[in-house]
Motif scaffolding. Structure first.
Motif, mmCIF file in Angstrom:
data_model
loop_
_atom_site.group_PDB
_atom_site.id
_atom_site.type_symbol
_atom_site.label_atom_id
_atom_site.label_comp_id
_atom_site.label_asym_id
_atom_site.label_seq_id
_atom_site.Cartn_x
_atom_site.Cartn_y
_atom_site.Cartn_z
ATOM 1 N N GLY A 44 0.801 -1.234 0.000
ATOM 2 C CA GLY A 44 0.000 0.000 0.000
ATOM 3 C C GLY A 44 0.830 1.279 0.000
ATOM 4 O O GLY A 44 0.401 2.312 0.531
ATOM 5 N N ILE A 45 1.999 1.250 -0.623
ATOM 6 C CA ILE A 45 2.897 2.418 -0.597
ATOM 7 C C ILE A 45 2.293 3.596 -1.366
ATOM 8 O O ILE A 45 2.345 4.754 -0.935
ATOM 9 N N LEU A 46 1.687 3.274 -2.497
ATOM 10 C CA LEU A 46 1.122 4.325 -3.336
ATOM 11 C C LEU A 46 -0.014 5.062 -2.616
ATOM 12 O O LEU A 46 -0.101 6.291 -2.648
ATOM 13 N N LEU A 66 4.197 4.572 9.217
ATOM 14 C CA LEU A 66 3.056 4.307 8.339
ATOM 15 C C LEU A 66 3.125 2.881 7.801
ATOM 16 O O LEU A 66 4.018 2.542 7.023
ATOM 17 N N VAL A 67 2.203 2.048 8.217
ATOM 18 C CA VAL A 67 2.121 0.667 7.717
ATOM 19 C C VAL A 67 0.716 0.528 7.128
ATOM 20 O O VAL A 67 -0.250 0.321 7.857
ATOM 21 N N THR A 68 0.634 0.700 5.804
ATOM 22 C CA THR A 68 -0.692 0.812 5.179
ATOM 23 C C THR A 68 -0.934 -0.319 4.176
ATOM 24 O O THR A 68 -1.493 -0.101 3.100
ATOM 25 N N CYS A 89 -6.348 2.038 10.071
ATOM 26 C CA CYS A 89 -6.927 2.657 8.873
ATOM 27 C C CYS A 89 -7.285 1.590 7.858
ATOM 28 O O CYS A 89 -6.787 0.464 7.917
ATOM 29 N N ASN A 90 -8.164 1.971 6.946
ATOM 30 C CA ASN A 90 -8.499 1.134 5.791
ATOM 31 C C ASN A 90 -7.769 1.721 4.588
ATOM 32 O O ASN A 90 -8.166 2.773 4.075
ATOM 33 N N VAL A 106 -7.025 6.762 5.706
ATOM 34 C CA VAL A 106 -5.576 6.886 5.952
ATOM 35 C C VAL A 106 -5.268 8.299 6.450
ATOM 36 O O VAL A 106 -4.532 8.491 7.423
ATOM 37 N N LYS A 107 -5.866 9.286 5.793
ATOM 38 C CA LYS A 107 -5.620 10.685 6.190
ATOM 39 C C LYS A 107 -6.090 10.924 7.636
ATOM 40 O O LYS A 107 -5.387 11.557 8.429
#
Ligand code: GDG
Length: 489
Positions: A298-300, A385-387, A429-430, A437-438
């Motif tokens: 989910g880096i982008l 940030l781990v998304t 976050c989703n 995320v924000k």
């Protein structure tokens, strides 16, 4: 001969070539090898896997038949040539199984010749393990590259105790059922005495799949028409069991992996966090991301959320810096090449919009980084940030939390990581929803300091008390019990 054999895609070594051309094989440390080394040494253990260089390819060092590490671990290389690498490793493992098991983030490719190579290479690993294992030994097979190995080993060596652990997610049955060779893969897994996953939900998915494999006749697949399965999928539970085609009880359980917490905590104590803050221009808010450059991470989405927060002024570009380490991974697979281009395009665009001379808003590193450097970054970062869109566990967030024994810092964590079930102090976050995320980032930025410290202290204690030794010990203990007794606990 060994009492305990670990079979994994990779051996925990990498070749190092000296100026005079001599090649030595150096240990590449990781959680798995750290956790397993003492157990392997105590049980005359052996490790079977690919040394990381392709056989017969000019310029690539060729591994000897056996490598003994400084600590005395016996490593047994399995050879992969250029063709195996393309079809087994890059193909079936990483362009079929990886996207399928991560729930179709990109479309898996179903290619018959990749599958043939996967079968053939799995045979090779199983033979190598069978050669090393003492009578009645325990063999522990790791991960999605080797899902046929338990079944092949069971046929070759019925005397063995065989465990299998999947490091990545196991999807809902209707997704897995896309796989044209699903029966053979399930039959491969059911060669084990114990099949382990990180999470109850993945164990449940597997049990549910075994309960209902449509259209398989026993003549074709060797699977009985109805597998007897205990452990209801509607109820979350740690374990269940399946009756394998040969009548054995196969236990299914969940064993959430962790890190070598004591080592990370100790080394983090020596990490120079001030250096990172200085080098990034002493920002008011330092955010960090550390991932293999993989579309599951989910880096982008993270970059896009960051961009929008800068654009709306929620984050001040003069006071905020993001350091993104994106370690090169599977670079010849098409989806990975595409992702790299997209990520680098986004980094360029965002820096183009918001950077000043000598002050980029994103520091982007696309190289492997020494672990001590990562620890410095973890120590320095205000917000990690781990998304990930999907992640079996995710060790990066556990490493970050281990580095914050002083209760500083905050974690933004995707609810689609295994770690989200354990780290209850994170801002969840989703990652499929950029607003979410924000919101999580801003909740971390504006958190009440006492609440933030309490969250981090809670997560630190969780990681400190649940390390990778505990994981390995729990799996091996359950495996011994499964072989001795069969059936669920
Ligand atoms: C799979 C599953 C599951 C990363 N870049 C560098 C570097 N790393 C290290 C990190 C961490 C590890 O790699 C990454 O672990 P993750 O768990 O985050 O992710 P995967 O590689 O996808 O691992 C995952 C795991 O297996 C274990 O079961 O948690 O869900 O996908 O330790 O620190 N290390 C160094 N330089 C780098 O540039 N030295």
């Amino acid at each position: 001969m060994a009492e305990l054999v670990v079979v994994a895609n990779r051996l925990p070594v990498a070749p190092a070539t000296a100026a005079d051309g001599t090649v030595t094989w150096e240990a590449s440390p990781g959680g798995l090898v750290t956790a397993l080394t003492p157990v392997l040494l105590a049980r005359r253990g052996a490790w079977v896997g690919w040394p990381g260089t392709r056989a017969g390819v000019e310029g690539e060092p060729q591994a000897p038949a056996e490598i003994v590490t400084e600590e005395g671990l016996h490593l047994h290389p399995v050879e992969l040539d250029g063709d195996d690498y393309e079809r087994f490793y890059e193909g079936f493992a990483n362009a079929t199984l990886w996207p399928l098991l991560h729930g179709l983030i990109v479309a898996p490719r179903y290619e018959g010749d990749w599958w043939e190579s996967y079968r053939e290479v799995n045979h090779r690993y199983a033979l190598a393990a069978a050669e090393r294992a003492d009578h009645g030994a325990t063999v522990w097979v790791q991960d999605y590259q080797l899902m046929l190995v338990p079944g092949i080993l069971r046929q070759l060596r019925p005397d063995l105790t065989i465990g299998f652990f999947l490091h990545i997610p196991f999807p809902a049955p209707e997704i897995f059922r896309q796989l044209p060779w699903r029966e053979e893969v399930i039959r491969g897994l059911l060669g084990a005495d114990l099949v382990g996953f990180h999470l109850d939900s993945c164990a449940d998915n597997f049990l549910e799949l075994c309960r209902n494999i449509p259209g398989h006749g026993s003549a074709h697949t060797g699977l009985p028409d109805t597998l007897e399965v205990t452990g209801a999928s509607s109820v979350r539970r740690a374990t269940g069991a399946v009756t394998a085609p040969d009548g054995r009880r196969v236990r299914v359980g969940s064993f959430p992996i962790s890190i070598d917490s004591a080592k990370v905590i100790e080394r983090a104590g020596r990490a120079d966090a001030a250096r990172v803050r200085r080098l990034t221009g002493d920002p008011a808010v330092l955010l960090a991301g550390v991932d293999r450059l993989d579309y599951t991470k989910g880096i982008l989405r993270r970059l896009e959320a960051f961009e929008e927060l800068l654009a709306t002024g929620a984050l001040d570009p003069a006071e905020t810096v993001l350091v993104q380490v994106a370690t090169p991974s599977r670079e010849r697979v098409a989806d990975y090449r595409r992702l790299r281009a997209e990520v680098e395009h986004a980094v360029g665009r965002i820096n183009g919009r918001f950077a000043e001379l000598g002050r980029p808003v994103i520091h982007y590193i696309h190289r492997p980084v020494a672990f001590d450097r990562l620890l410095e970054l973890y120590r320095a970062a205000d917000i990690m940030l781990v998304t990930a869109l999907r992640d079996g566990m995710n060790l990066v967030c556990k490493e970050y939390v281990a580095c914050h024994g002083d209760a500083s810092g905050a974690l933004v964590l995707s609810e689609f990581t295994g770690a989200a079930t354990e780290l209850d102090g994170a801002h969840l976050c989703n990652p499929h929803d950029i607003e979410s995320v924000k919101r999580a980032v801003m909740a971390a930025v504006h958190a009440d300091p006492a609440d933030a410290r309490e969250r981090m202290a809670r997560m630190h204690a969780q990681v400190r008390d649940h390390d990778v030794d505990l994981w390995a010990g729990a799996f091996l203990e359950e495996l011994a019990a499964a072989h001795a007794g069969g059936g669920p606990r």
